[in-house]
Enzyme design. Sequence first.
Site, PDB file in Angstrom:
ATOM      1  N   HIS A 166       2.261  -7.504   2.595  1.00 48.65           N
ATOM      2  CA  HIS A 166       3.532  -7.952   2.009  1.00 48.65           C
ATOM      3  C   HIS A 166       3.546  -9.454   1.713  1.00 48.65           C
ATOM      4  O   HIS A 166       4.480  -9.940   1.062  1.00 48.65           O
ATOM      5  CB  HIS A 166       4.703  -7.624   2.938  1.00 48.65           C
ATOM      6  CG  HIS A 166       4.981  -6.164   3.082  1.00 48.65           C
ATOM      7  ND1 HIS A 166       5.215  -5.325   2.012  1.00 48.65           N
ATOM      8  CD2 HIS A 166       5.048  -5.374   4.191  1.00 48.65           C
ATOM      9  CE1 HIS A 166       5.420  -4.092   2.450  1.00 48.65           C
ATOM     10  NE2 HIS A 166       5.323  -4.097   3.762  1.00 48.65           N
ATOM     11  N   ASP A 202      -0.683   2.233   2.860  1.00 53.30           N
ATOM     12  CA  ASP A 202       0.473   2.048   3.726  1.00 53.30           C
ATOM     13  C   ASP A 202       1.695   2.750   3.131  1.00 53.30           C
ATOM     14  O   ASP A 202       1.800   2.910   1.913  1.00 53.30           O
ATOM     15  CB  ASP A 202       0.748   0.549   3.842  1.00 53.30           C
ATOM     16  CG  ASP A 202       1.744   0.184   4.921  1.00 53.30           C
ATOM     17  OD1 ASP A 202       1.313  -0.239   6.004  1.00 53.30           O
ATOM     18  OD2 ASP A 202       2.962   0.304   4.671  1.00 53.30           O
ATOM     19  N   HIS A 204       4.603   1.567   2.851  1.00 52.24           N
ATOM     20  CA  HIS A 204       5.388   0.596   2.096  1.00 52.24           C
ATOM     21  C   HIS A 204       4.527  -0.069   1.024  1.00 52.24           C
ATOM     22  O   HIS A 204       3.359  -0.386   1.260  1.00 52.24           O
ATOM     23  CB  HIS A 204       5.967  -0.457   3.039  1.00 52.24           C
ATOM     24  CG  HIS A 204       6.807   0.141   4.136  1.00 52.24           C
ATOM     25  ND1 HIS A 204       6.293   0.412   5.393  1.00 52.24           N
ATOM     26  CD2 HIS A 204       8.091   0.551   4.144  1.00 52.24           C
ATOM     27  CE1 HIS A 204       7.242   0.945   6.138  1.00 52.24           C
ATOM     28  NE2 HIS A 204       8.344   1.046   5.409  1.00 52.24           N
TER      29      HIS A 204
END
Length: 355
Positions: A166, A202, A204
Amino acid sequence: MRIFVNGTHAVHAGQQEMYRGRLVPCHEVPQRLDHVLAELERRPLAALEAAPPPSRAVLEKVHSPAYLRFLESAWAEWLALDPANQARDAFPSVWPVRGFRHDREPLNFAARMGLYSFDTGTPLTAGTWQAAWEGAGCAMAAARAVGTGGDAARAGVALTRPPGHHAGHDFFGGYCFINNAAVAAQTLRELGAKRVAVLDVDYHHGNGTQSIFYGRSDVLTVSIHGDPVTEYPFFLGHADETGEGDGVGCNINLPLPVGTGTADWMHALEAGVQHIRSHGAEALVVALGVDTFEGDPISSFTLASDDYLAIGRRLEAMKLPTVFTLEGGYAVEDFGVNVVNVLDGFRAAAVARAT
């Protein structure tokens, strides 16, 4: 297979995070990696190695120098505001949203923290910089292990936390500060791979990795994830985000709905594999999150532990030098088994191929 472990990961240990509007104990905890190491002790796949420090020059091709300087000095600045902050994690509280300027770095610490972040769920702690810095060293070492000469390993593994996918060029969030998958991909490019693929599995979306490489054609980014219309990080990860400039066509998002099970997830993986083949990638980075697991507390797919063995086997069948970087997975007690299942599936398939 060569496995590099961040021995200082536990110095980054947040006390709490803001989750859905309330303060809760952190989901991203040192015990996650401890469970992986315990599973590797029970089921050893390779010797565990320490990594040398990362190259600052390579890091600055992934993250802005100003952002790295902020991370490096942030805890000292937090304490300078009030010595009592030693007992409190640092969180951002103000952000330059649409219409605000991003090109001037404020002197105020809170303002700069907001400039370099995108959520309130990512506590910055006394050990954040050290853990993230040494984790980047693990990612570089794993890339060098698969990308250097005739003695190169079939796979390199960076076992580290905090995770990374992220984190963008100049921002942290989603528990991530330095983007280890991007660092590994850039290292492979430095070692001579003309085209590299990053496959993010993942739950996300890997928004940071996408944003870092969005205008580049030498690194293909593929992400299989929960649909951002309902799932974090919400504001990136749609299928129509395909790259810009030189990178047009080099970003592939495969969003899936809440409740997706094994068959549909594996179908998306196969689509991602075909995109990687079409790209002509010479090396692969896998952003290995296992929060697709059916028992994960903050995710909504339904993969079972045995599915991760199959994922490892399918990744090995791509026959590419492969780097694994450790990402999400918050069913802490099951995290070690699920991560090691991917690695074990990969290793077993590689051994079978060799014999």
